[in-house]
Motif scaffolding. Structure first.
Motif, short mmCIF file in Angstrom:
data_model
loop_
_atom_site.label_atom_id
_atom_site.label_comp_id
_atom_site.label_asym_id
_atom_site.label_seq_id
_atom_site.Cartn_x
_atom_site.Cartn_y
_atom_site.Cartn_z
N ILE A 1 0.77 -1.17 0.06
CA ILE A 1 -0.10 -0.03 0.08
C ILE A 1 0.83 1.18 -0.03
N ALA A 2 1.84 1.42 0.91
CA ALA A 2 2.79 2.45 1.13
C ALA A 2 3.39 2.64 -0.42
N THR A 3 3.75 1.53 -1.04
CA THR A 3 4.61 1.76 -2.29
C THR A 3 3.77 2.25 -3.27
N VAL A 4 2.59 1.78 -3.38
CA VAL A 4 1.62 2.28 -4.37
C VAL A 4 1.34 3.59 -4.24
N ALA A 5 1.17 4.13 -2.86
CA ALA A 5 1.14 5.40 -2.30
C ALA A 5 2.18 6.50 -2.94
N GLY A 6 3.39 5.96 -2.79
CA GLY A 6 4.72 6.62 -3.13
C GLY A 6 4.44 6.89 -4.68
N ALA A 7 4.13 5.77 -5.45
CA ALA A 7 4.04 5.86 -6.77
C ALA A 7 2.98 6.84 -7.24
N LEU A 8 1.83 6.92 -6.64
CA LEU A 8 0.95 7.85 -6.98
C LEU A 8 1.54 9.31 -6.71
N PHE A 9 2.06 9.37 -5.52
CA PHE A 9 2.66 10.94 -4.94
C PHE A 9 3.75 11.27 -6.21
N VAL A 10 4.52 10.33 -6.74
CA VAL A 10 5.27 10.97 -7.64
C VAL A 10 4.72 11.32 -8.76
N TYR A 11 3.68 10.86 -9.29
CA TYR A 11 2.76 11.14 -10.52
C TYR A 11 2.20 12.40 -10.29
N LEU A 12 1.76 12.68 -8.83
CA LEU A 12 1.15 13.96 -8.49
C LEU A 12 2.07 14.97 -8.56
N GLN A 13 3.34 14.94 -8.04
CA GLN A 13 4.12 15.98 -7.72
C GLN A 13 5.27 16.02 -8.92
#
Lengths: 524, 246, 354, 299
Positions: free
Chosen positions: C250-262
């Motif tokens: 879950i955390a890793t996917v959150a990180g992936a989405l975070f980089v797409y956002l940022q």
């Protein structure tokens, strides 16, 4: 029994709102620190005729002439040194540099954040010839179709141009960062006080990013997508400007005058950086140290960031090309500066000098520690503009004597017309600003922005601004570097001047050591 | 010396003790026995101030405070159920904590501890050992020794023999007799397994459902298995005996 | 009983959850036990919630950019990954580091031109080796020791890996930091929101399902008494591994989405201390509760961002202070966290006895 | 040779710094079972109070120091009285210290005349004076000597307190078994405030000793606290000698790798983790029945 939970929620909301109000008091304190009472400084400073006359003497050094603020200085003085007098608390803060003009912007055309002006862009203005006074003459009526009511593009009305600006007021480098922002705001305010841009006031929306990329990008998106600013100006918070470059390209929003420290900013088509890349600083420094100081062996401490690494690479390249050797390299971070071990290694390697790419805090730690050990490399410490602030000698104390830094513009101890004008404009609004290369970058950025807008006449669009900026040639405010851009080539500034901390009375002050050079690597 | 009159206590709305009367004379060993859930432990905890209580508790005719810290200072020490040593402290340090209410300092600790070590030579051998690593019996010795170091007039011992080998129980009972004789400390001994306690006790109380159903010399209970049996299971003999008490 | 058993259990649980979700509308409306008021409020509440969720970035446009809600969803996922470990009664401070590995994984995918459709699954899978490593390392640790160990892990990941790979303080330059391009269908922050929401709902459903299933019951048993748990023939290690892997994914996917956002994530956004902050969010939200994680994401992720824009960044300096205060108040007054407060409020709305 | 000696000195000083922070945390954990996450944050806040008085308001140094430490002590007392006492167990208290940490950090950022000056010079009366080490081509500052000396004193003092004094014994007893210690006449409500006051005072003092060497600076002190946390693990969060040993070993390892193996990038930062793995392996090979965990399970 159950109602207390409601109370808790209520109390939290109350505290949040209190916090928000409180913070404007804080800003007032900040402004007081800089000697300005309220913020609505010179809104009434009667710009009239002067406004038209001043602006774009571009090609020429504006010399003494402008002193636009002359009569307007009334506005600045009242609370200058005077005690608390919270003046105009509500108007304070960073909301808007130009009085109440924000309400005017409600009339902006709804959708289309992307510049619709692509078609009407005056590609027919190729040459650099334009640069001179031409602009002032042309409020040419009917030059463009959409300007009947003055709403020529997003964020532009008949009376105002909305500009976003993101500064550093809090966070780990808030203590130096705020100066860059204050200088930019002072300059933009001075432009408004002297009549604005062809009759339009710059409506500056200021945000803080606390030196945090998520906060900065959030602010940028808010400014662009919700507040619908026309452009972003003078944003020099590197943690924001790097991602901002990609975002500006994506949104096709002009981003004028970012710091340009990281090389990534030069890849943006919609960003026009005005600072010097860290790599260029390093190259010039290394060359000077070998040529003038006879440095053979060096140690280097750099923040472990890509820019820090580019500084390291530039320094190493030039040093070793000229027969020197980089004996010790150490990466640092804010939570783990590693200054102690660097010193031990440098001493063991018997280096001639220690080069540094780090902020004032780490530099001060390094030099204090070295002094504590009674050690100083034979040729002293040297490094980048990172700590060309007056805060640095305050932090280092006497240990800082002899420290060499660089400046992107004419060093501040010089007395040139350009610097005089810079100082006059900036200190009128914020007398206690800590002058550095970066505050000058703000000054140049704001002026370049306004002067280029003036060239556009009344038909202000993002695309036309981009074209005009891309054809800037030898824009010169008499600060040591003439700024030129070409489409796709935004490396405008690579000139580096060296300064040194020298004793002046019982204090240390930055003095020019009369060495200027240019890194030609990025010229194409 | 220790006198309990009409003691009531419980846990929140649950009433456990419905008026206990109980006396422990000077230098006496008293056994309190009864089936599971009779309220024995609750009685001790209430007297020791670990539970809120009603009724009167007197020591030498003076009312005893209801806060545990003050009870122990007055000279009523509790050895709680489950061998509550301080597991991360050494044997010696545990004993030191026993002397705490007497204002004990390390300087005169050795003097105070000497009689205890002579009663429990095993503890002397293991002075420096961490209490958590002692065996069950040794821990029980330690807890009793610790209680004795507060120089109490009455020691209340809760479930001495729980989970211990018979041989170890024997040893412990011997030590109780010994400190009772040598130090003159009275002892209120609570036991579910009755026989062992009755061996050494002078008088005995029998509790059932929060009430004293028998009081008399321990020897009688020891001899008359019917009374004991009746008390445990609530048969007529038991109540008759209780009536006979008055 | 082994890892494979756990996974088949999970599969069954997920299938069950899908079935329940499909029939939930009908069944909840017909449950006789509910009063009319409760039924009505459930219906209205559900519709309002769904409508709100569906239009959030637009309806909140008066307050700030869609970035705020996007960021809130990412915080919610990060908090969820901490909450999941609450099932086995542990506190993990590693999720921020695992988010960082997500950033790196996206970067690698992008370099190798892997289509976006595959990126997220690859990212989720890529978390496995790291989670297994972490789980093996912390196998014998409990409580505070576990928390410290995960913190040390996060510290090492940050210092020895992200600093080198992502650069410190994107600040002084993101020159080497690879930019990440979003796929064309999430070009705007609003569309990004729907992508995140879809992922989050999927993740939350899986978590709900697991929590409700036999596996969830076993987690509870494991948390209550590991000894009893293992004497019943279940391997505690397998369940611990499973929880840690789930949390890591879950955390890793959150990180992936975070980089797409940022668009790029410099390592200063992945400081180990950030993990402590996220843990605070998780506690305030309600440790172990999926709803609580979502609430925490809204309260600590989105609302501060809106406040930043509404107050023209004046709020910026105060966020730590206010977050600290909220954590404090929740700790003192509602140990179950925001989730508990929400439940209580909802019960009053429904009119059922609290 | 001088390089070796320098490395050892650097390691020792840094180790003392870690020890200083770690000892405070071990004190709290050992006597209350709470992991005090707020330790560094409280220290920084107290440090800023003292700095404010001394540097901005020109108080005498020791007066500022005293007020700073007293401030931390008061915060500790208030925290115990209004928070710790009202929470049911060590777990929720630990979370409360997290809230306190955030609040303390918040305060440091919120006070206007602090936040805009993040790194601050906070010299002690000794700053600038050094002792040169013969044979090392190296000098040690008085500040560093004071730091090392304080750690030694603090270590001995805490050892004495916890092992030899009534108060210390009572503290340990309360943490081991609160109910049993009530039976020993210990009043927890009198002991606990002392623990918190002492711990917070030590936190404040620590930061004031570190500031002259490191500057008064939030980020790095919080980072030091994180490392100190890893160090406490070595001593199982309860053993003072093992904690000091762990801190020194960690700092020496860091110093040696930074100076002698600088090319292996990232290795110095991996040490806390490696150290923990090593401790785990040792415990695996020689299981000493970790008593801290046993006690935790009982709590």
């Amino acid at each position: 029994m159950r109602s207390w939970r409601g109370l808790v929620v209520f109390a939290v909301l109350l505290l949040v709102s209190a916090a928000c109000n409180g913070s404007s008091a804080q800003r007032d304190a900040l402004l007081r620190l800089n000697g300005v009472g309220g913020a609505g400084t010179g809104g009434s400073a009667a710009p009239d005729q002067t406004g038209a006359a001043v602006p774009s003497d571009s090609g020429v050094v504006p010399s003494g002439a402008p002193s636009v603020g002359g009569p307007g200085s009334v506005g600045a003085s009242p609370a200058a040194g005077a005690a608390p007098s919270f003046g105009t608390p509500a108007a304070g803060g960073r909301a808007s540099a130009s009085g109440g003009s924000r309400s005017a912007s409600s009339a902006t055309p709804g959708g289309a954040p992307v510049s619709g002006g692509g078609g009407q862009a005056p590609a027919a203005r190729p040459g650099a010839a334009a640069s001179s006074a031409a602009s002032a003459a042309s409020p040419a009526p009917g030059a463009a179709p959409a300007q009947a009511n003055g709403n020529t593009d997003v964020g532009v009305t008949a009376t105002s141009i909305k500009v976003g600006h993101i500064g550093i007021y809090s966070g780990p480098v808030g203590y130096v960062g705020q100066n860059l922002s204050l200088a930019a705001r002072a300059t933009l305010q001075s432009i408004n006080d002297s009549g604005g841009v062809n009759g339009r006031k710059l409506d500056v929306l200021v945000r803080d990013d606390g030196w945090d990329g998520t906060k900065g990008i959030n602010a940028a998106r808010d400014l662009v997508e919700r507040e619908k600013v026309f452009a972003i100006c003078c944003t020099q918070s590197v943690s924001t400007t790097d991602p901002l470059t990609a975002y500006a390209d994506q949104q096709k929003v002009p981003n004028v005058g970012p710091d340009g420290w990281g090389l990534v900013q030069y890849g943006g088509q919609w960003s026009w950086p005005l600072g010097v890349p860290a790599m260029s600083e390093a190259r010039v420094l290394a060359k000077w140290q070998v040529e003038k100081q006879g440095v053979k062996k060096a140690a280097l401490l750099h923040l472990n960031s890509p820019t820090g690494q580019s500084f390291r690479d530039g320094y190493k390249e030039v040093l070793e090309k000229m027969g020197g050797k980089l004996e010790v390299v150490q990466a640092a971070s804010f939570d783990d500066p590693g200054t102690t071990t660097l010193l031990a290694r440098a001493r063991a390697a018997n280096v001639d000098t220690i080069a540094i790419y780090a902020d004032s805090g780490i530099v001060a730690r390094l030099m204090r520690e070295a002094a504590g050990q009674g050690y100083k490399p034979p040729k002293g410490f040297a490094g980048s503009t990172f700590y060309y602030f007056n805060v640095t000698p305050e932090l280092t104390g006497p240990a800082g004597e002899g420290l060499i830094s660089s400046s992107h513009w004419t060093p501040h101890d010089q007395d040139t017309p350009g610097l005089r004008r810079y100082r006059e404009v900036v200190t009128k609004y914020y007398p206690k600003i800590d002058h550095t290369a970066w505050t000058v970058t703000s000054f140049v950025g704001a002026n370049l922005f306004a002067d280029t807008l003036k060239k556009l006449g009344l038909n202000v669009t993002r695309q036309r601004l981009k074209d005009a900026l891309d054809s800037t040639t030898d824009y010169d405010l008499g600060l040591g570097t003439k700024v030129s851009f070409r489409p796709g080539q935004h490396h405008a500034n690579t000139a580096t001047h060296l300064v040194q901390l020298m004793r002046e009375g019982d204090k240390l002050a930055w003095k020019s050591i009369g060495y200027d050079d240019r890194d030609a690597t990025f010229d194409k | 010396m220790l006198e309990v009159r009409g003691l009531t206590a419980g846990y929140g709305p649950v009433v456990v003790l419905r008026g206990i009367d109980l006396t422990v004379g000077t230098g006496e060993i008293v056994a309190m026995i009864g089936p599971n859930g009779a309220g024995k432990t609750t009685t001790l905890n209430a007297v020791a101030g670990m539970l809120p209580r009603g009724g009167d508790v007197l020591l030498d005719g003076e009312p005893l405070a209801s806060a545990a810290e003050q009870v122990v200072r007055r000279g009523v020490a509790l050895v709680p159920q489950g061998r509550k040593v301080f597991p991360r402290m050494s044997v010696e340090e545990n004993l030191f904590m026993g002397a705490y209410p007497r204002g004990g300092t390390w300087r005169d600790f050795d003097r105070r501890a000497e009689p205890i070590f002579s009663i429990f030579p095993r503890l002397a051998e293991r002075r420096a050992q961490i209490a958590g690593s002692l065996s069950g019996g040794e821990q029980q010795m330690l807890v009793i020794g610790r209680a004795l170091l507060s120089e109490p007039k009455v020691v209340m011992i809760d479930e001495l023999s729980l989970g211990l080998a018979p041989l170890m129980v024997e040893t412990l009972l011997d030590t109780i007799v010994r400190f009772n004789r040598e130090l003159g400390t009275a002892c209120l001994l609570v036991e579910q397994a009755a026989t062992a306690a009755l061996e050494i006790a002078g008088s005995a109380y029998l509790l059932r459902r929060g009430e004293v159903v028998y009081h008399g010399p321990a020897s009688r209970l020891r001899q008359d298995v019917d009374v004991l049996h009746g008390a445990y299971f609530g048969t007529a003999t038991g109540t008759a005996a209780a009536a006979g008490r008055r | 009983m082994s890892i494979t058993d756990v996974t088949t259990d999970v599969e069954r649980a997920v299938q069950g959850a899908i079935r329940t979700a499909a029939s939930s509308v009908a069944s909840s409306a017909t449950t006789p036990a509910l009063t009319r008021r409760a039924r009505l409020s459930r219906l209205v509440g559900g519709v309002v919630l769904a409508a709100l969720l569906a239009t959030l970035p637009f309806t909140m446009h008066w307050a700030g950019p869609a970035f705020a809600v996007d960021y809130g969803l990412i915080v919610a996922m990060a908090v969820l990954s901490i909450s999941v470990l609450g099932w086995i009664g542990e506190i993990s401070l590693a999720p921020v580091a695992q988010m960082g590995f997500g950033v790196v994984a996206v970067n690698v995918c992008q370099v190798h031109h892997i289509p976006f459709g595959f990126t997220l699954p690859i990212v989720a899978l890529s978390s496995l080796p790291i989670s297994l490593l972490l789980a093996a390392f912390t196998l014998r640790l409990k409580g505070v020791s576990f928390a410290i160990a995960t913190l040390a892990f996060a510290y090492m990941a940050h210092k020895t890996f992200f600093l080198e790979y992502l650069g410190t303080y994107g600040a002084f330059g993101g020159t080497g930091t690879t930019q990440v391009a979003r796929p064309s269908f999430v070009r705007t922050d609003e569309s990004m929101y729907y992508l995140e929401l879809a992922v989050l709902i999927a993740v939350a459903l899986v978590c709900y399902a697991i929590n409700r299933s036999r596996v969830g019951a076993r987690f509870t048993a494991l948390r209550e008494s590991e000894m009893a748990f293992s004497t019943l023939g279940h391997p505690p290690a397998a369940y611990r591994f499973f929880a840690i892997c789930l949390s890591g994914a879950i955390a890793t996917v959150a990180g992936a989405l975070f980089v797409y956002l940022q668009l790029q994530v410099p390592s200063n956004l992945l400081l180990p201390a950030q993990a402590i902050l996220f843990f605070g969010y998780a506690v305030a939200g309600g440790l172990g509760s999926v709803t609580g994680a979502l609430a925490a994401g809204a309260v600590f992720g989105a609302i501060p961002k809106y406040l930043e824009t509404l107050t023209k960044s004046e709020f910026l300096n105060y966020d730590l202070f206010v977050i600290g205060l909220v954590v404090f108040v929740v700790m003192m007054k509602a140990p179950g966290g925001l989730a508990e407060i929400g439940r209580r409020v909802w019960r009053r709305v429904e009119g059922s006895p609290a | 040779m001088s390089k070796l000696l320098q490395t050892v000195i650097i390691g020792t000083v840094t180790g003392s710094l870690y020890s200083l922070l770690a000892l405070g945390m071990v004190l709290v954990y050992r006597t209350t079972g709470v992991l005090n996450i707020a330790h560094g944050g409280i220290g920084v806040m107290a440090g800023f109070v003292a700095w404010d008085l001394v540097q901005l308001r020109h108080w005498p140094y020791y007066a500022g120091l005293l007020v700073g430490v007293s401030f931390a002590v008061l915060v500790g007392l208030a925290f115990e009285r209004f928070v710790v006492r009202r929470l049911p167990n060590a777990g929720s208290r630990t979370v409360a210290t997290l809230g306190l940490f955030l609040l303390a950090q918040g305060v440091v950022f919120v006070v206007p005349w602090w936040s805009n000056n993040s790194a601050q010079v906070f010299p002690s009366p000794f700053t600038g004076r050094v002792v040169s080490i013969p044979g090392a081509d190296f000098a040690v500052s008085y500040d560093q000597i004071v730091l090392v000396g304080t750690v030694v004193l603090l270590f001995l003092g805490l050892q004495f307190l916890l092992r030899r004094t009534r108060l210390g014994m009572a503290m340990r007893a309360v943490s081991d078994d609160p109910a049993a210690s009530r039976l020993m006449g210990v009043r927890e409500e009198l002991v606990a405030p002392v623990v918190w006051a002492m711990a917070f005072g030590i936190a404040g003092l620590s930061v004031m000793l570190i500031a002259p060497i490191n500057l008064l600076e939030n980020t790095s002190i919080v980072a030091f606290t994180l490392k100190a946390l890893a160090v406490t693990f070595v001593g199982g969060l309860v053993s003072l000698p093992l904690t000091v040993l762990g801190a020194t070993v960690l700092a020496l390892l860091e110093a040696f790798t930074q100076i002698y193996a600088a090319d292996i990038r990232g290795l110095p930062s991996a040490w806390p983790f490696i150290l923990m793995v090593a401790v785990l392996v040792i415990r695996l090979i020689r299981p000493t029945k970790a008593l801290d965990e046993q006690a935790l399970a009982a709590a």
